[in-house]
Scaffold this motif. Sequence first.
Motif, short mmCIF file in Angstrom:
data_model
loop_
_atom_site.label_atom_id
_atom_site.label_comp_id
_atom_site.label_asym_id
_atom_site.label_seq_id
_atom_site.Cartn_x
_atom_site.Cartn_y
_atom_site.Cartn_z
N VAL A 164 0.85 -1.19 0.00
CA VAL A 164 0.00 0.00 0.00
C VAL A 164 0.89 1.24 0.00
N VAL A 165 0.52 2.19 -0.83
CA VAL A 165 1.28 3.43 -0.93
C VAL A 165 0.35 4.58 -0.56
N TYR A 166 0.72 5.32 0.49
CA TYR A 166 -0.09 6.48 0.87
C TYR A 166 0.57 7.74 0.33
N MET A 167 -0.22 8.52 -0.40
CA MET A 167 0.32 9.74 -1.01
C MET A 167 -0.34 10.97 -0.42
N HIS A 168 0.45 12.03 -0.34
CA HIS A 168 -0.10 13.31 0.07
C HIS A 168 0.70 14.42 -0.61
N GLY A 169 -0.01 15.35 -1.23
CA GLY A 169 0.66 16.51 -1.85
C GLY A 169 1.72 16.14 -2.88
N GLY A 170 1.47 15.06 -3.63
CA GLY A 170 2.40 14.72 -4.71
C GLY A 170 3.59 13.91 -4.26
N ARG A 171 3.63 13.57 -2.97
CA ARG A 171 4.73 12.75 -2.46
C ARG A 171 4.22 11.45 -1.88
N ILE A 172 5.10 10.44 -1.88
CA ILE A 172 4.79 9.23 -1.15
C ILE A 172 5.17 9.47 0.31
N VAL A 173 4.14 9.41 1.17
CA VAL A 173 4.40 9.66 2.59
C VAL A 173 4.84 8.37 3.26
N GLU A 174 4.14 7.29 2.88
CA GLU A 174 4.43 6.03 3.54
C GLU A 174 4.05 4.88 2.61
N ALA A 175 4.83 3.82 2.64
CA ALA A 175 4.50 2.65 1.83
C ALA A 175 4.90 1.40 2.57
N GLY A 176 4.12 0.36 2.41
CA GLY A 176 4.45 -0.89 3.09
C GLY A 176 3.34 -1.90 2.90
N PRO A 177 3.48 -3.07 3.53
CA PRO A 177 2.41 -4.07 3.47
C PRO A 177 1.17 -3.50 4.16
N PRO A 178 -0.02 -3.91 3.73
CA PRO A 178 -1.25 -3.30 4.27
C PRO A 178 -1.37 -3.39 5.78
N GLU A 179 -0.96 -4.54 6.36
CA GLU A 179 -1.14 -4.66 7.80
C GLU A 179 -0.31 -3.61 8.54
N GLU A 180 0.85 -3.26 7.97
CA GLU A 180 1.68 -2.22 8.62
C GLU A 180 1.08 -0.84 8.43
N VAL A 181 0.74 -0.51 7.17
CA VAL A 181 0.26 0.84 6.89
C VAL A 181 -1.07 1.09 7.60
N PHE A 182 -1.94 0.08 7.60
CA PHE A 182 -3.26 0.31 8.19
C PHE A 182 -3.26 0.18 9.71
N ASN A 183 -2.51 -0.80 10.24
CA ASN A 183 -2.57 -1.05 11.68
C ASN A 183 -1.52 -0.28 12.46
N ASN A 184 -0.46 0.02 11.79
CA ASN A 184 0.67 0.57 12.51
C ASN A 184 1.38 1.67 11.73
N PRO A 185 0.64 2.68 11.29
CA PRO A 185 1.28 3.69 10.44
C PRO A 185 2.39 4.43 11.18
N LYS A 186 3.48 4.68 10.48
CA LYS A 186 4.62 5.33 11.11
C LYS A 186 4.47 6.84 11.09
N GLU A 187 3.82 7.34 10.03
CA GLU A 187 3.75 8.79 9.85
C GLU A 187 2.44 9.35 10.43
N GLN A 188 2.57 10.54 11.02
CA GLN A 188 1.40 11.20 11.59
C GLN A 188 0.33 11.46 10.53
N ARG A 189 0.80 11.89 9.33
CA ARG A 189 -0.12 12.21 8.23
C ARG A 189 -0.95 10.99 7.82
N THR A 190 -0.29 9.85 7.79
CA THR A 190 -1.00 8.63 7.42
C THR A 190 -2.07 8.33 8.45
N LYS A 191 -1.71 8.48 9.71
CA LYS A 191 -2.66 8.24 10.81
C LYS A 191 -3.89 9.12 10.64
#
Lengths: 245, 215
Positions: free
Chosen positions: A211-238
């Motif tokens: 899963v790739v989360y984008m904001h403002g033309g940049r990739i903010v965070e990318a990883g397997p879905p369980e990580e991005v959805f359950n344990n996002p590292k970035e505040q923006r993703t949260k």
Amino acid sequence: MSSSVMVKVEKLNKSFGDLHVLKDIDITVKESDVVCLIGASGSGKSTILRCLNFLEIKDSGNIIIGGEKVEPGTHDINDIRARVGMVFQHFHLFPHMTVIENIVEAPMHVKKVPKEQAYQQAKELLKKVGLSDKENVYPGKLSGGQKQRVAIARALAMKPEVMLFDEPTSALDPELVGEVLTTMKELADEGMTMVVVTHEMGFAKEVADWVVYMHGGRIVEAGPPEEVFNNPKEQRTKEFLDSVL
Amino acid sequence: MDWISKFIDSYPVFLKGMLLTFQLTVVAILIGIVIGLFFAFLKISGVKILEWIADLYIFLVRGTPLVVQIFVFYYGLTAFNMSQFWAVVLGLAFHNGAYIAEIFRGAIQSIDKGQMEAGRSLGMTTGLTYRRIILPQALRRAMPPLGNQFIIAIKDSSLAAFIGMYELFNVATTYGSNSFDYMSYLLIVAVYYLILVFIFTMLVRFVEKRMSLSD
């Protein structure tokens, strides 16, 4: 996970006039993987897909498809496009052709597949998307979900190596979303390589390998879905996930 | 009745005139469609100089009377030594081409740009996408205004009388001046024009219906 890389995007940049919509995008899609691009509208997700299909021409960076670095101008873009299937938010079926004519159009006129063979294949694809009974119907008579499934069959008819989905369910009535997602899931299970721009978080969670989360033309965070959805590292993703889930 | 007997007596000549009017219009329209399509493509080519050429053509046609254009082809371009028939046909085609170009341009531009993207995303070239996807849809949308233009062309072909062709209008005025009864023959010719326009209207409606079966 399979090893061979199907699509690679390196340092991709794209501007529309003064608007810098893609900033140093890096994405790797392995064969048979499903990559979901998520993020708010206007974050650049769709533009990435359009660059991958050369409907938009990148300003800089590399696009590698099937191990081949593709440069518009030096490559036959039509040839590349034939290898990359695209499904649009608004279907874009050809309204003056029946369902089956929509599907055989490109194989017959681009790949010069013999008529009988093209129709045979189209029938199999229609069966696969569950629309065998709609063969001779014009798109105007179909529901949104049916239209989108025809559009998927039409793209598959070119036997693409990768399928790109640009918000395939965003224009659908809620009760029609499921049938399209089911078709896409089946496609993923068969091992099709897919890049999906979506607002369907359930689908991304369940089907995506990456899963790739984008904001403002940049990739903010990318990883397997369980990580991005359950344990996002970035505040923006949260914040984003809190707002949509 | 006197008028009816005039109608019956004159009908062989009027029918000949109607046939000529019909031929002038159909040939002119067919050539006009080719010219129109050509200039429509210049206008949407995105190449400034080609767009200017199309604009200039449309400016010239719209800005000058049709009768002047026909006279240019017949009396003006003497070097080509054109027959009356071809002078009128080319004059009408040149004239209608400009209006048809605008009709086609509008119709092509009205097609959702997603259609082009869908075609292109399937590996079709721009040319193939135009031919197989865009133009068939645009043509359908162009039918009502095209039908209008055809009907205008039928009536405009009466200007062929001014270079001496015996189409409908000339037949009527000749009868009128010979018999000193203009009114009867003008009413007779009106009937013929109405019949011709009626046939064309039905034809266009039929084609429109056939084309829209899919929608």
